[in-house]
Design a protein around this motif. Structure first.
Motif, PDB file in Angstrom:
ATOM      1  N   CYS A  16     -11.597   0.458   2.708  1.00 31.89           N
ATOM      2  CA  CYS A  16     -11.592   1.597   1.785  1.00 31.89           C
ATOM      3  C   CYS A  16     -10.446   1.485   0.779  1.00 31.89           C
ATOM      4  CB  CYS A  16     -11.512   2.921   2.547  1.00 31.89           C
ATOM      5  SG  CYS A  16     -10.049   3.086   3.591  1.00 31.89           S
ATOM      6  N   VAL A  17      -9.314   0.967   1.238  1.00 36.14           N
ATOM      7  CA  VAL A  17      -8.159   0.790   0.352  1.00 36.14           C
ATOM      8  C   VAL A  17      -8.491  -0.232  -0.733  1.00 36.14           C
ATOM      9  CG1 VAL A  17      -5.733   0.123   0.233  1.00 36.14           C
ATOM     10  CG2 VAL A  17      -6.574   1.409   2.211  1.00 36.14           C
ATOM     11  N   ILE A  18      -9.192  -1.273  -0.360  1.00 39.29           N
ATOM     12  CA  ILE A  18      -9.595  -2.290  -1.334  1.00 39.29           C
ATOM     13  C   ILE A  18     -10.609  -1.716  -2.320  1.00 39.29           C
ATOM     14  CG2 ILE A  18     -10.805  -4.504  -1.600  1.00 39.29           C
ATOM     15  CD1 ILE A  18      -9.518  -5.251   1.160  1.00 39.29           C
ATOM     16  N   ALA A  19     -11.539  -0.906  -1.823  1.00 37.64           N
ATOM     17  CA  ALA A  19     -12.584  -0.333  -2.681  1.00 37.64           C
ATOM     18  C   ALA A  19     -12.041   0.739  -3.615  1.00 37.64           C
ATOM     19  CB  ALA A  19     -13.698   0.260  -1.822  1.00 37.64           C
ATOM     20  N   ALA A  20     -11.079   1.532  -3.141  1.00 39.02           N
ATOM     21  CA  ALA A  20     -10.574   2.653  -3.938  1.00 39.02           C
ATOM     22  C   ALA A  20      -9.089   2.886  -3.641  1.00 39.02           C
ATOM     23  CB  ALA A  20     -11.377   3.908  -3.635  1.00 39.02           C
ATOM     24  N   PRO A  21      -8.225   2.007  -4.145  1.00 44.04           N
ATOM     25  CA  PRO A  21      -6.794   2.131  -3.847  1.00 44.04           C
ATOM     26  C   PRO A  21      -6.150   3.402  -4.389  1.00 44.04           C
ATOM     27  CG  PRO A  21      -7.170   0.453  -5.517  1.00 44.04           C
ATOM     28  CD  PRO A  21      -8.517   0.873  -5.006  1.00 44.04           C
ATOM     29  N   GLU A  22      -6.790   4.025  -5.367  1.00 40.43           N
ATOM     30  CA  GLU A  22      -6.251   5.269  -5.901  1.00 40.43           C
ATOM     31  C   GLU A  22      -6.575   6.468  -5.006  1.00 40.43           C
ATOM     32  OE1 GLU A  22      -9.157   3.604  -6.726  1.00 40.43           O
ATOM     33  OE2 GLU A  22      -9.253   3.998  -8.869  1.00 40.43           O
ATOM     34  N   LEU A  23      -7.443   6.253  -4.026  1.00 37.09           N
ATOM     35  CA  LEU A  23      -7.860   7.340  -3.135  1.00 37.09           C
ATOM     36  C   LEU A  23      -7.428   7.159  -1.692  1.00 37.09           C
ATOM     37  CD1 LEU A  23     -11.485   7.803  -4.461  1.00 37.09           C
ATOM     38  CD2 LEU A  23      -9.451   9.110  -5.055  1.00 37.09           C
ATOM     39  N   PHE A  24      -7.196   5.910  -1.269  1.00 43.27           N
ATOM     40  CA  PHE A  24      -6.856   5.640   0.128  1.00 43.27           C
ATOM     41  C   PHE A  24      -5.617   4.760   0.216  1.00 43.27           C
ATOM     42  CE2 PHE A  24     -11.463   6.153  -0.139  1.00 43.27           C
ATOM     43  CZ  PHE A  24     -11.698   7.121   0.819  1.00 43.27           C
ATOM     44  N   ASP A  25      -4.862   4.943   1.309  1.00 42.19           N
ATOM     45  CA  ASP A  25      -3.685   4.120   1.564  1.00 42.19           C
ATOM     46  C   ASP A  25      -3.619   3.849   3.056  1.00 42.19           C
ATOM     47  OD1 ASP A  25      -1.279   2.758   0.888  1.00 42.19           O
ATOM     48  OD2 ASP A  25      -0.118   4.473   1.597  1.00 42.19           O
ATOM     49  N   LEU A  26      -3.136   2.676   3.400  1.00 45.44           N
ATOM     50  CA  LEU A  26      -2.990   2.297   4.795  1.00 45.44           C
ATOM     51  C   LEU A  26      -1.525   2.418   5.174  1.00 45.44           C
ATOM     52  CD1 LEU A  26      -4.552   1.230   7.229  1.00 45.44           C
ATOM     53  CD2 LEU A  26      -4.134  -1.073   6.408  1.00 45.44           C
ATOM     54  N   GLY A  27      -1.219   3.307   6.119  1.00 46.92           N
ATOM     55  CA  GLY A  27       0.162   3.523   6.532  1.00 46.92           C
ATOM     56  C   GLY A  27       0.764   2.278   7.161  1.00 46.92           C
ATOM     57  N   GLU A  28       1.937   1.912   6.719  1.00 41.44           N
ATOM     58  CA  GLU A  28       2.593   0.712   7.243  1.00 41.44           C
ATOM     59  C   GLU A  28       3.115   0.918   8.658  1.00 41.44           C
ATOM     60  OE1 GLU A  28       5.528  -0.836   4.596  1.00 41.44           O
ATOM     61  OE2 GLU A  28       4.241  -0.565   2.861  1.00 41.44           O
ATOM     62  N   GLU A  29       3.606   2.106   8.938  1.00 40.67           N
ATOM     63  CA  GLU A  29       4.207   2.355  10.246  1.00 40.67           C
ATOM     64  C   GLU A  29       3.183   2.617  11.348  1.00 40.67           C
ATOM     65  OE1 GLU A  29       3.607   5.975   7.988  1.00 40.67           O
ATOM     66  OE2 GLU A  29       4.875   4.270   7.487  1.00 40.67           O
ATOM     67  N   LEU A  36      -5.394   9.875  -0.302  1.00 43.45           N
ATOM     68  CA  LEU A  36      -4.394  10.231  -1.300  1.00 43.45           C
ATOM     69  C   LEU A  36      -4.845  11.382  -2.182  1.00 43.45           C
ATOM     70  CD1 LEU A  36      -3.341   6.642  -2.386  1.00 43.45           C
ATOM     71  CD2 LEU A  36      -2.198   8.146  -0.733  1.00 43.45           C
ATOM     72  N   ASP A  37      -6.140  11.493  -2.388  1.00 43.45           N
ATOM     73  CA  ASP A  37      -6.705  12.562  -3.213  1.00 43.45           C
ATOM     74  C   ASP A  37      -7.982  13.038  -2.522  1.00 43.45           C
ATOM     75  OD1 ASP A  37      -7.654  14.288  -5.118  1.00 43.45           O
ATOM     76  OD2 ASP A  37      -7.704  12.824  -6.741  1.00 43.45           O
ATOM     77  N   ALA A  38      -7.876  14.135  -1.783  1.00 41.10           N
ATOM     78  CA  ALA A  38      -9.003  14.620  -0.983  1.00 41.10           C
ATOM     79  C   ALA A  38     -10.131  15.198  -1.827  1.00 41.10           C
ATOM     80  CB  ALA A  38      -8.524  15.671   0.015  1.00 41.10           C
ATOM     81  N   VAL A  48     -15.814   6.022  -4.262  1.00 38.28           N
ATOM     82  CA  VAL A  48     -15.875   6.731  -2.976  1.00 38.28           C
ATOM     83  C   VAL A  48     -17.084   6.243  -2.181  1.00 38.28           C
ATOM     84  CG1 VAL A  48     -16.211   8.975  -1.875  1.00 38.28           C
ATOM     85  CG2 VAL A  48     -14.647   8.762  -3.814  1.00 38.28           C
ATOM     86  N   ASP A  49     -18.231   6.164  -2.825  1.00 44.62           N
ATOM     87  CA  ASP A  49     -19.444   5.698  -2.155  1.00 44.62           C
ATOM     88  C   ASP A  49     -19.275   4.278  -1.622  1.00 44.62           C
ATOM     89  OD1 ASP A  49     -20.657   8.127  -2.674  1.00 44.62           O
ATOM     90  OD2 ASP A  49     -21.818   7.379  -4.384  1.00 44.62           O
ATOM     91  N   MET A  50     -18.610   3.421  -2.390  1.00 44.56           N
ATOM     92  CA  MET A  50     -18.365   2.052  -1.945  1.00 44.56           C
ATOM     93  C   MET A  50     -17.454   2.048  -0.719  1.00 44.56           C
ATOM     94  SD  MET A  50     -18.902  -1.183  -2.235  1.00 44.56           S
ATOM     95  CE  MET A  50     -19.615  -1.383  -3.839  1.00 44.56           C
ATOM     96  N   VAL A  52     -17.137   4.359   1.508  1.00 47.99           N
ATOM     97  CA  VAL A  52     -17.929   4.847   2.637  1.00 47.99           C
ATOM     98  C   VAL A  52     -18.815   3.725   3.184  1.00 47.99           C
ATOM     99  CG1 VAL A  52     -19.787   6.422   3.307  1.00 47.99           C
ATOM    100  CG2 VAL A  52     -17.883   7.256   1.910  1.00 47.99           C
ATOM    101  N   ARG A  53     -19.478   3.009   2.295  1.00 47.07           N
ATOM    102  CA  ARG A  53     -20.370   1.919   2.719  1.00 47.07           C
ATOM    103  C   ARG A  53     -19.612   0.780   3.396  1.00 47.07           C
ATOM    104  NH1 ARG A  53     -22.698   2.935  -2.252  1.00 47.07           N
ATOM    105  NH2 ARG A  53     -21.834   1.065  -3.164  1.00 47.07           N
ATOM    106  N   LEU A  54     -18.406   0.503   2.932  1.00 45.88           N
ATOM    107  CA  LEU A  54     -17.639  -0.624   3.469  1.00 45.88           C
ATOM    108  C   LEU A  54     -16.949  -0.323   4.791  1.00 45.88           C
ATOM    109  CD1 LEU A  54     -15.996  -2.063   0.235  1.00 45.88           C
ATOM    110  CD2 LEU A  54     -17.888  -3.024   1.561  1.00 45.88           C
ATOM    111  N   CYS A  55     -16.786   0.930   5.129  1.00 45.07           N
ATOM    112  CA  CYS A  55     -16.090   1.282   6.374  1.00 45.07           C
ATOM    113  C   CYS A  55     -16.935   0.838   7.574  1.00 45.07           C
ATOM    114  CB  CYS A  55     -15.828   2.784   6.447  1.00 45.07           C
ATOM    115  SG  CYS A  55     -14.905   3.240   7.938  1.00 45.07           S
TER     116      CYS A  55
END
Length: 64
Positions: A16-29, A36-38, A48-50, A52-55
């Motif tokens: 999801c981060v790869i598909a939409a980096p402006e919307l999702f982030d992967l916590g490092e810790e 990031l933007d609900a 967003v659709d991409m 969802v499909r990639l998850c």
């Protein structure tokens, strides 16, 4: 639209981060995906659709 991630299902693949980096982030810790933007603009619907499909564990939900 409203986006949410079921953190109990999320396995932190990061697709999801790869598909939409402006919307999702992967916590490092804790390696849990964060939204990031609900409530993103409709112009981001395709990304967003991409995400969802990639998850691979269907952890992302979209309402509206």
């Amino acid at each position: 639209m409203k986006i949410s991630v079921d953190t109990n299902l999320c396995e932190a693949h990061g697709d999801c981060v790869i598909a939409a980096p402006e919307l999702f982030d992967l916590g490092e810790e804790d390696e849990v995906v964060r939204v990031l933007d609900a409530e993103p603009a409709e112009a981001l619907r395709a990304k967003v659709d991409m995400a969802v499909r990639l998850c691979p564990v269907a952890a992302i939900r979209v309402e509206g």
